[in-house]
Design a protein around this motif. Structure first.
Motif: not given
Length: 141
Positions: A2-16
């Motif tokens: 199951m996948l979810t969409i979130t608006r809470q991100t980290t710099p690591e998420d953006k980098s990935r």
């Protein structure tokens, strides 16, 4: 799974996410263009070290993309924008880029870029409801 969409991100998420796109793109580019990425930052400072403008961009594969070119309003028409742009163009030529691309809004610097040989290749109307967004390119020799 199951996948979810979130608006809470980290710099690591953006980098990935950026890494995912990069590795996808690399599979499609010729070997001689792979691993060609370099940030370009040219900063305009006064005698006291205060930032008065600059150019921020990046070389990616065979082009330079200018993200920001800004000079304090009181220094405009003094040639500093042209000097920054010419320095970036020299870097792009040294790095064997084929072209430079940039975008600007109708109230910003369209005539400035045209004066320096940039050609509009696309526009968006209705930006901020009343403006145009221009996409420009300059071929390098």
């Amino acid at each position: 799974m199951m996948l979810t969409i979130t608006r809470q991100t980290t710099p690591e998420d953006k980098s990935r996410v950026n890494q995912m796109l990069y590795f996808f793109n690399v599979k499609h580019f010729p070997d001689d263009l792979k691993d060609r990425y370099e940030e370009v930052s040219l900063i305009l400072k006064d005698d006291e070290g205060n930032v008065c403008g600059g150019l921020l961009g990046e070389i990616c594969w065979n082009w330079l993309e200018i993200h920001v070119l800004m000079v304090n309003e009181d220094l405009r028409k003094s040639g500093y924008g042209s000097k920054l742009l010419k320095e970036a163009e020299a870097i792009a030529e040294q790095k064997k880029c084929d072209f430079i691309k940039v975008d600007t809004l109708s109230f910003q610097a369209l005539d400035f870029y045209k004066k320096h040989g940039y050609v509009v290749y696309g526009t968006l109307d209705g930006v901020g409801r009343e403006f145009k967004h221009y996409y420009l390119k300059k071929e390098l020799n």
